[in-house]
Design an enzyme around this catalytic site. Structure first.
Site, PDB file in Angstrom:
ATOM      1  CG  ASP A   1      -2.905  -0.312  -2.371  1.00 35.64           C
ATOM      2  OD1 ASP A   1      -2.768   0.840  -1.916  1.00 35.64           O
ATOM      3  OD2 ASP A   1      -3.606  -1.179  -1.815  1.00 35.64           O
TER       4      ASP A   1
ATOM      5  CE  LYS B   1      -7.427   2.375   2.196  1.00 40.26           C
ATOM      6  NZ  LYS B   1      -7.279   1.180   3.034  1.00 40.26           N
TER       7      LYS B   1
ATOM      8  CG  ASP C   1      -2.563   4.164  -1.426  1.00 42.80           C
ATOM      9  OD1 ASP C   1      -3.346   4.071  -2.394  1.00 42.80           O
ATOM     10  OD2 ASP C   1      -2.527   3.323  -0.503  1.00 42.80           O
TER      11      ASP C   1
ATOM     12  CG  ASP D   1      -6.072   1.212  -0.939  1.00 36.51           C
ATOM     13  OD1 ASP D   1      -5.146   2.044  -0.874  1.00 36.51           O
ATOM     14  OD2 ASP D   1      -6.113   0.182  -0.238  1.00 36.51           O
ATOM     15  NE  ARG D   2      -3.835   4.469   2.999  1.00 38.59           N
ATOM     16  CZ  ARG D   2      -3.314   4.649   4.189  1.00 38.59           C
ATOM     17  NH1 ARG D   2      -2.823   5.819   4.524  1.00 38.59           N
ATOM     18  NH2 ARG D   2      -3.274   3.658   5.054  1.00 38.59           N
TER      19      ARG D   2
ATOM     20  CB  SER E   1      -0.958  -0.044   1.184  1.00 38.07           C
ATOM     21  OG  SER E   1      -1.892   0.994   1.072  1.00 38.07           O
ATOM     22  CG  HIS E   2       0.273   3.728   3.316  1.00 41.78           C
ATOM     23  ND1 HIS E   2      -0.624   2.686   3.494  1.00 41.78           N
ATOM     24  CD2 HIS E   2       0.822   3.964   4.517  1.00 41.78           C
ATOM     25  CE1 HIS E   2      -0.616   2.338   4.765  1.00 41.78           C
ATOM     26  NE2 HIS E   2       0.240   3.091   5.418  1.00 41.78           N
TER      27      HIS E   2
HETATM   28  C1  VG1 Z   1      -3.741   2.089   8.278  1.00 38.41           C
HETATM   29  C2  VG1 Z   1      -4.911   3.045   8.398  1.00 38.41           C
HETATM   30  C3  VG1 Z   1      -6.203   2.295   8.194  1.00 38.41           C
HETATM   31  C4  VG1 Z   1      -6.167   1.557   6.852  1.00 38.41           C
HETATM   32  C5  VG1 Z   1      -4.942   0.671   6.771  1.00 38.41           C
HETATM   33  C6  VG1 Z   1      -4.783   0.029   5.413  1.00 38.41           C
HETATM   34  O1  VG1 Z   1      -3.843   1.105   9.270  1.00 38.41           O
HETATM   35  O2  VG1 Z   1      -4.904   3.695   9.638  1.00 38.41           O
HETATM   36  O3  VG1 Z   1      -7.275   3.216   8.253  1.00 38.41           O
HETATM   37  O4  VG1 Z   1      -7.314   0.769   6.698  1.00 38.41           O
HETATM   38  O5  VG1 Z   1      -3.780   1.451   7.016  1.00 38.41           O
HETATM   39  O6  VG1 Z   1      -4.697   0.998   4.395  1.00 38.41           O
HETATM   40  P1  VG1 Z   1      -3.007   1.170  10.643  1.00 38.41           P
HETATM   41  O7  VG1 Z   1      -3.301  -0.110  11.337  1.00 38.41           O
HETATM   42  O8  VG1 Z   1      -1.575   1.345  10.250  1.00 38.41           O
HETATM   43  O9  VG1 Z   1      -3.510   2.376  11.363  1.00 38.41           O
HETATM   44  V1  VG1 Z   1      -3.821   0.707   2.964  1.00 38.41           V
HETATM   45  O10 VG1 Z   1      -3.975   2.023   1.979  1.00 38.41           O
HETATM   46  O11 VG1 Z   1      -2.493   0.094   3.581  1.00 38.41           O
HETATM   47  O12 VG1 Z   1      -4.583  -0.626   2.246  1.00 38.41           O
HETATM   48 CO    CO Z   2      -3.444   1.551  -0.003  1.00 37.26          CO
END
Ligand code: VG1
Ligand code: CO
Length: 540
Positions: free
Chosen positions: A278, A375, A276, A280-281, A112-113
């Site tokens: 992947d 998302k 981001d 989704d953000r 992801s990010h």
């Molecule tokens: C973070 C965010 C959460 C989100 C998750 C996955 O998790 O706070 O809201 O769903 O990332 O997003 P955490 O446990 O680090 O707070 V992504 O864009 O990685 O799929």
């Molecule tokens: Co993501």
């Protein structure tokens, strides 16, 4: 030929986390990715002959693991693998493909990010047949299997050509390489008024979409520029790179600072957005107007009826617990329910599947709807554009009108990244123990009304999830929330979420509006003493 390779157990994805995220170097250990993929397959039943979607966000090590996953899918008896050119699929596009083609599930390669490259992070996650992240029951089985795995099945066939569209075969399994964008674009065309958005761009409206050298580049070029007529160059950093150009593909005010600065300057366009790693953000910034993700969710819910896909209204909405309560006010006005779930998209899945909600979101820049089960960054951008095309007002005016109508939920998240894990766990335990005695404690003029460790009862499947964050609610509805991140790959990350509602005082600077609560949050948990940090690493 299919081979059975013997291997040794390891500790894979922790139950309840969205996928296995580790450093690339960890995934490069012999058998590591294979062990995890086999542990996933060993938890699934009835997939023989069925379709598996495989794709990733293009980060370093993607191509290698996609080839491995294809060989293992063939060896384990899947009938077809559906992937996209270059193996590139955004998370929401993969979710859509699973749903559209009735796949058994999908494997998405992404962290992801999190940063990429040889020293960056890599990740593997499994999405179920509804297109959504594996539910807790399944991630629990993945974890149990990683601890007892003794062998995995893999074909020794040659690499598939992922750069050529069309079908090929390995071990009797079809591998189909399709265009990554076209199915997703068709779905967007059913939801949004493309003609109205085209007319908006024709009228001189300007956008900058920063794909952060991650997966949304090709989608942005095709949809925003080619289909909707935004001038070429509107999409920047639009070529996915294995190391995201050395940047951190997290669309927040720290890592997308260049976009923010542009939007706050006189020469900025009307609308700025970023996504981001992947896809989704989403980050939304109007000219001279940053929109917090929590406000964006509320605004999108209030205006969704302007888009054809939501013209009949919303069945209900949901937000993760730490997300500001702004959307709740919209729900009340619309006469629909607002659900509060733990952090993580998987908790929205059941509500979406049951038709109880249409739209949902998280404070961490995630917004989405029932069109997929993830998302969706570009979807949020398109919904914003659809609303702007219909209302023909600036983002700033729309935001200000919204606050005037509903009041403003001042909101900020303070992250303390890579702190000592033991210290972070002790801090959370201290707060947990302190919960019963917090009532009446003061933060400026506010007093604590209730305090708990958030737990969630899923009304669809009856499951219960506990320990989802320390939640302190004040007498005026203001909130301070503490939780530990489940997505970091080094040490622990403490997240502190601070929210204050104001019905009439709408123009304050956010950190100033929250200062009493910030002081309270730091003092109560002795954050500086326990973590050695006097300031957060990231403030969003
Ligand atoms: C973070 C965010 C959460 C989100 C998750 C996955 O998790 O706070 O809201 O769903 O990332 O997003 P955490 O446990 O680090 O707070 V992504 O864009 O990685 O799929
Ligand atoms: Co993501």
């Amino acid at each position: 030929m299919i081979k059975n390779i013997s291997t040794t157990p390891f500790e894979g994805q922790k139950p309840g986390t969205s996928g296995l995220r580790k450093k690339v170097t960890v995934f490069q250990q012999p058998h590591y990715a294979e062990n995890f993929i086999q542990s996933i397959f060993d938890s699934l039943q009835g997939f023989t002959g069925k379709t598996l979607v495989i794709g990733g966000d293009g980060r370093y090590y993607n191509r290698e693991v996609i080839q491995t996953a294809i060989r293992m899918a063939a060896a384990n008896g899947f009938g077809r693998v559906l992937t996209a050119r270059g193996g590139l699929l955004s998370t929401p596009a993969a979710s859509h493909l699973i749903r559209k083609y009735g796949a058994f599930g999908g494997i998405i390669l992404s962290a992801s990010h999190n940063p990429g490259g040889p020293d960056g992070d890599f990740g593997i996650k499994y999405n179920a047949g509804n297109g959504g992240p594996a539910p807790e029951k399944l991630t629990g089985e993945f974890f149990a299997n990683t601890k007892k795995i003794s062998s995995y099945k893999i074909s020794d066939a040659a690499d598939c050509n992922l750069d050529k569209l069309g079908a090929s075969e390995i071990e009797g399994m079809t591998v189909e390489v399709i265009d990554p964008v076209s199915d997703y674009q068709k779905l967007m065309e059913t939801l949004f008024d493309f003609d109205a958005i085209r007319a908006l761009f024709k009228s001189g409206f300007r956008i900058r979409f920063d794909a952060m050298h991650a997966i949304t580049g090709p989608y942005g070029h095709a949809i925003l520029e080619d289909a909707l007529g935004a001038p070429k160059g509107s999409v920047v950093n639009g070529t996915p790179l294995p190391d995201f150009g050395g940047h951190h593909p997290d669309p927040n005010l720290v890592h997308a600072k260049a976009l923010y600065d542009l939007m706050m300057s006189a020469k900025g366009p009307d609308f700025g957005a970023a996504s981001d790693g992947d896809g989704d953000r989403n980050l939304i910034i109007g000219k001279n107007q940053f929109v917090t993700p929590s406000d964006s969710l509320a605004l999108l819910a209030a205006n969704a009826h302007l888009a054809p896909g939501y013209s009949k209204g919303l069945a209900g909405v949901a937000r993760s617990m730490p997300t500001s309560c702004a959307v709740d006010r919209v729900a009340t006005k619309l006469g629909i329910k607002s659900f509060e779930t733990p952090t993580g998209w998987k908790f929205f899945g059941n509500l979406l599947d049951a038709g109880m909600i249409t739209m949902c979101g998280e404070e961490s820049a995630g917004t989405g709807s029932n069109h997929v089960r993830e998302k969706d960054g570009l979807w949020a951008v398109l919904l914003w554009l659809n609303i702007l095309a219909k209302r023909r007002q600036s983002v700033a005016d729309i935001v200000k009108e919204h606050w005037a109508e509903y009041g403003r939920n001042y909101y900020s998240r303070h992250d303390y990244e890579e702190v000592d894990a033991d210290a972070a766990n002790r801090l959370m335990k201290f707060l947990r123990d302190k919960l019963p005695s917090l009532k009446g404690e003061k933060a400026g003029a506010l007093a604590v009304a209730t305090a708990d460790d958030f737990s969630y009862h899923d009304i669809v499947d009856g499951s219960d999830t506990a320990n989802q964050g320390i939640r302190i609610i004040f007498d005026d509805g203001s909130r301070v929330i503490y939780r530990l991140s489940g997505t970091g790959t080094a040490g622990a990350t403490l997240r502190v979420y601070i929210e204050k509602y104001e019905a009439k005082v709408l123009g304050l600077e956010t950190q100033a509006a929250l200062s009493d609560l910030i002081g309270f949050a730091r003092g109560l948990a002795s954050i500086a003493e326990r973590t050695g940090r006097t300031e957060p690493t990231v403030i969003t």
